[in-house]
Design a protein around this motif. Structure first.
Motif, PDB file in Angstrom:
ATOM      1  N   ALA A 238       0.849  -1.180   0.000  1.00 57.22           N
ATOM      2  CA  ALA A 238       0.000   0.000   0.000  1.00 57.22           C
ATOM      3  C   ALA A 238       0.893   1.242   0.000  1.00 57.22           C
ATOM      4  O   ALA A 238       1.910   1.288   0.706  1.00 57.22           O
ATOM      5  CB  ALA A 238      -0.897  -0.002   1.232  1.00 57.22           C
ATOM      6  N   PRO A 239       0.577   2.264  -0.806  1.00 58.50           N
ATOM      7  CA  PRO A 239       1.459   3.428  -0.905  1.00 58.50           C
ATOM      8  C   PRO A 239       1.464   4.265   0.376  1.00 58.50           C
ATOM      9  O   PRO A 239       0.473   4.334   1.101  1.00 58.50           O
ATOM     10  CB  PRO A 239       0.871   4.205  -2.077  1.00 58.50           C
ATOM     11  N   VAL A 240       2.603   4.876   0.628  1.00 58.08           N
ATOM     12  CA  VAL A 240       2.775   5.800   1.745  1.00 58.08           C
ATOM     13  C   VAL A 240       3.274   7.119   1.166  1.00 58.08           C
ATOM     14  O   VAL A 240       4.238   7.143   0.403  1.00 58.08           O
ATOM     15  CB  VAL A 240       3.774   5.252   2.783  1.00 58.08           C
ATOM     16  N   THR A 241       2.616   8.212   1.538  1.00 59.20           N
ATOM     17  CA  THR A 241       2.993   9.538   1.047  1.00 59.20           C
ATOM     18  C   THR A 241       3.901  10.219   2.065  1.00 59.20           C
ATOM     19  O   THR A 241       3.585  10.285   3.258  1.00 59.20           O
ATOM     20  CB  THR A 241       1.762  10.402   0.792  1.00 59.20           C
ATOM     21  N   LEU A 242       5.052  10.713   1.567  1.00 62.70           N
ATOM     22  CA  LEU A 242       6.019  11.420   2.403  1.00 62.70           C
ATOM     23  C   LEU A 242       6.361  12.732   1.717  1.00 62.70           C
ATOM     24  O   LEU A 242       6.681  12.752   0.525  1.00 62.70           O
ATOM     25  CB  LEU A 242       7.286  10.575   2.585  1.00 62.70           C
ATOM     26  N   THR A 243       6.276  13.830   2.445  1.00 63.24           N
ATOM     27  CA  THR A 243       6.604  15.141   1.892  1.00 63.24           C
ATOM     28  C   THR A 243       7.871  15.666   2.539  1.00 63.24           C
ATOM     29  O   THR A 243       7.959  15.766   3.771  1.00 63.24           O
ATOM     30  CB  THR A 243       5.463  16.141   2.114  1.00 63.24           C
ATOM     31  N   ILE A 244       8.872  15.949   1.701  1.00 61.25           N
ATOM     32  CA  ILE A 244      10.155  16.463   2.194  1.00 61.25           C
ATOM     33  C   ILE A 244      10.170  17.972   1.974  1.00 61.25           C
ATOM     34  O   ILE A 244      10.030  18.452   0.848  1.00 61.25           O
ATOM     35  CB  ILE A 244      11.326  15.794   1.471  1.00 61.25           C
ATOM     36  N   THR A 245      10.317  18.715   3.067  1.00 57.20           N
ATOM     37  CA  THR A 245      10.261  20.184   3.007  1.00 57.20           C
ATOM     38  C   THR A 245      11.604  20.782   3.397  1.00 57.20           C
ATOM     39  O   THR A 245      12.467  20.116   3.975  1.00 57.20           O
ATOM     40  CB  THR A 245       9.174  20.725   3.945  1.00 57.20           C
ATOM     41  N   HIS A 246      11.756  22.055   3.107  1.00 55.41           N
ATOM     42  CA  HIS A 246      12.986  22.767   3.476  1.00 55.41           C
ATOM     43  C   HIS A 246      13.042  22.965   4.985  1.00 55.41           C
ATOM     44  O   HIS A 246      12.038  23.105   5.653  1.00 55.41           O
ATOM     45  CB  HIS A 246      13.041  24.117   2.774  1.00 55.41           C
TER      46      HIS A 246
END
Length: 663
Positions: A655-663
């Motif tokens: 199942a997909p996992v969403t990860l957001t990489i920010t500054h």
């Protein structure tokens, strides 16, 4: 690492049984020193070449010397205490019976000193077609040079030095040099032998590992990770968009890190590398990886992936736009998606499985002028499994490097393996435009059963195609009596395998081996070859579960007890899970560690937005796994995991996992 096991069901046609043809005897050995007519001292070093892993039987004047095993450097032995006068040296190879090679020489303790060969060096390697040997000798003498016992040239000795240049046959393998010198009609003793190699085989299996194919780069000077399969590459060339970008040195291990120093322009690019070994053999460049550089800041909507043209299985649309902007995505005329763009300007949306064919996605941002449009193709049709045409089924080879050939769909990437080894070519053999593929792999002695599969450009993987069963020869197995039970060497006892195209083992030459399952289902019969090996090829797949094969051998009225071999046919594997990071997590860590659970011992790999990322890992005994990713671009990433087990069962992605990489 792929294949084999056994169990048969009732009411099926009889399997095919055959014994492999006898392995041809080794070719006659080469005697490089002493050469015919040589003059030597009472003590001398004899040397030559022959089939690796065979045994050299050496006789001087008919008297056997201690046997010598032929290795990668050929064969050599020290002979001492010979009387003055003529002598005969004969050499034959066993492990099969070769023809005998004979040469004659004369022992003369009073003969002048031999010249010395200084180059090529002992056990050095070259790929040159024209070779130069140099050395020292007696001023005014004439030196004769011999290669593998054959005279190849002569030269005068001047100021104590000589040089002979000759054209080599460029045959890969070990060669032996020797020489003598003549002054005023008197011949000297022969020079001590020098062994060297010619190597014309370029590196195989290499390419760009990271960034992955289809990756979007926000850094115009990314760090590349390169891989190589056989470890022979020492120097290479990086190609950007088909043009030479720079040269580099390959690292001694499997992976090489390479930093780009010249910025890539905005837009799509291809990255590829070539490889050369230490003696200058150069391999064709690798299959190019496609990347997109998107580091220009704009508030207008930009679609970065899918590439054009690019077929996909599970379409993920990514792009950039105004921070905080309200993005609307619409595919064809379906209901739209609505997203809010984060501070990093990057956005990503998995579209779900679309129907096969061409689709159009449109992106707009509320209050921002302009729109972005991208066409892409959904391809859900797995390719047909490839075929393996060489080596042929039932053949024998001496082992070492074996050429593999076959056919597949042009442009597909191929993986080939066997029960006893890891993937050949690191899953990156390319099918050519003519539908043909080829590679080389090193196989040790034993029975091998090849399997192959392909991935197409969209990422669809074919079913596994069953290839030939063949044997690479090593030392002959120990002889057994018909009253002794045969051995079953394959499938390996206690192993977990996916399919069983054959059962193989050793026995008494000429005996008939009969194999069955625990429920008395007959598997068939095979005749033990003259070399003591047998192979029984099965014509049908075996059901999943634990199975036991029993084998006995018989000769005339004499029959042996049965030998038992237990193994497991495993044709399924559970999907892995990603437990960390949780879905929807935001982080400033650009090298995050992803953790999850799966079947112990399985091999797990990660994908970001459908493209492979990071180095695969093995699931630990407690079912956990972890992979630390290389430096990731800022923005939203959709991570999935897939695993394959020891039997080469491959799961659907997690199942997909969403990860957001920010500054």
């Amino acid at each position: 690492m792929l294949l084999t096991a056994v169990v048969l069901v009732l009411m099926v046609p009889p399997p095919t049984a055959h014994a492999l043809p006898p392995y041809p005897p080794p070719a006659a050995p080469v005697i490089g020193s002493p050469f015919a007519g040589a003059v030597t001292g009472a003590d001398l070093q004899v040397a030559g070449s022959g089939e690796e892993r065979s045994t050299a039987t050496i006789r001087v004047d008919g008297i056997a010397q201690p046997p010598v095993t032929v290795d990668y450097a050929g064969w050599t032995e020290r002979i001492t205490g010979l009387s003055a006068g003529p002598h005969t040296l004969s050499v034959a190879l066993t492990g099969g019976t070769s023809a005998t090679t004979t040469t004659s020489f004369t022992v003369d303790p009073a003969a002048p000193a031999a010249p010395v060969i200084t180059a090529p060096a002992e056990q050095s390697t070259t790929n040159a077609s024209t070779l130069t040997a140099t050395g020292t000798g007696t001023d005014g003498a004439t030196v004769r040079l011999f290669a593998d016992g054959v005279a190849v040239g002569s030269a005068p000795v001047t100021a104590g030095h000589w040089s002979v240049r000759w054209t080599s046959a460029k045959v890969d393998g070990v060669h032996v040099l020797s020489a003598d010198q003549t002054l005023a009609g008197v011949r000297s003793r022969a020079a001590a032998p020098v062994r060297f190699w010619t190597d014309n085989t370029p590196p195989i299996g290499f390419g760009v590992l990271e960034p992955g194919d289809g990756e979007v780069l926000t850094d115009a000077t990314p760090r590349l990770t390169l891989w190589q399969y056989d470890g022979t590459a020492t120097s290479g060339t990086l190609y950007v968009d088909g043009r030479v970008a720079r040269t580099f040195a390959w690292a001694a291990d499997d992976y090489t890190s390479l930093q780009l120093t010249t910025p890539l322009s905005q837009g799509p690019h291809t990255l590829a590398v070539s490889a050369a070994d230490q003696v200058g053999n150069v391999a064709p460049r690798s299959w190019p990886k496609r990347v997109l550089v998107a580091s220009v800041v704009t508030d207008r909507p930009v679609i970065t992936t899918p590439f054009v043209p690019q077929a996909v299985v599970d379409p993920v649309v990514t792009g950039t736009g105004k921070p905080g902007g309200h993005l609307t995505l619409q595919v064809d005329h379906h209901a739209p998606w609505h997203l809010t763009i984060g501070a990093s300007r990057h956005w990503s949306q998995r579209l779900g499985v679309q129907s096969e064919g061409t689709h159009t996605v449109t992106a707009t941002i509320a209050g921002v002028t302009g729109r972005a449009t991208r066409r892409f193709v959904v391809d859900l049709t797995p390719p047909a499994p490839p075929t393996v045409t060489a080596p042929a089924d039932g053949t024998r080879s001496p082992g070492g490097w074996v050429t593999l050939e076959g056919r597949g769909e042009p442009g597909d990437q191929l993986g080939v393996g066997d029960r006893f080894s890891t993937l050949v070519g690191a899953d990156n053999i390319q099918v050519g435009a003519d539908g043909r593929w080829s590679s080389r792999a090193r196989f040790g002695p034993g029975v091998h059963a090849l399997v192959a599969y392909v991935r197409d450009a969209a990422g669809n993987r074919s079913s596994v195609g069953i290839g030939p069963v063949f044997v690479t020869d090593g030392s002959a197995p120990p002889a057994t009596r018909p009253t002794d039970p045969p051995t079953v060497v394959w499938p390996v006892a206690g192993s977990r395998v996916r399919a069983v195209p054959a059962v193989a083992g050793t026995g008494s030459p000429g005996a008939t081996v009969t194999a069955r399952l625990a429920d008395r289902t007959a598997l068939g019969q095979a005749t033990v070859g003259a070399d003591g090996r047998w192979v029984l090829t099965l014509g049908h797949p075996l059901s999943a579960g634990q199975h036991t094969v029993y084998a006995r051998q018989s000769s005339g009225a004499v029959s042996s007890p049965e030998r038992r071999d237990l193994f497991v046919v495993d044709s399924s594997i559970g999907r892995p899970t990603i437990t960390s990071p949780p879905d929807g997590r935001h982080t400033t860590d650009r090298t995050p560690t992803v953790r999850g659970r799966g079947e112990p011992g399985a091999r797990v790999g990660l994908a970001r937005d459908g493209a492979g990322v990071g180095k695969p890992a093995v699931v630990r005994a407690d079912g956990s796994w972890s992979i630390t990713l290389p430096t990731q671009p800022y923005g939203r990433a959709v991570l999935t995991a897939s695993v394959s087990d020891a039997a080469d069962n491959v799961t659907r992605p997690s199942a997909p996992v969403t990860l957001t990489i920010t500054h």
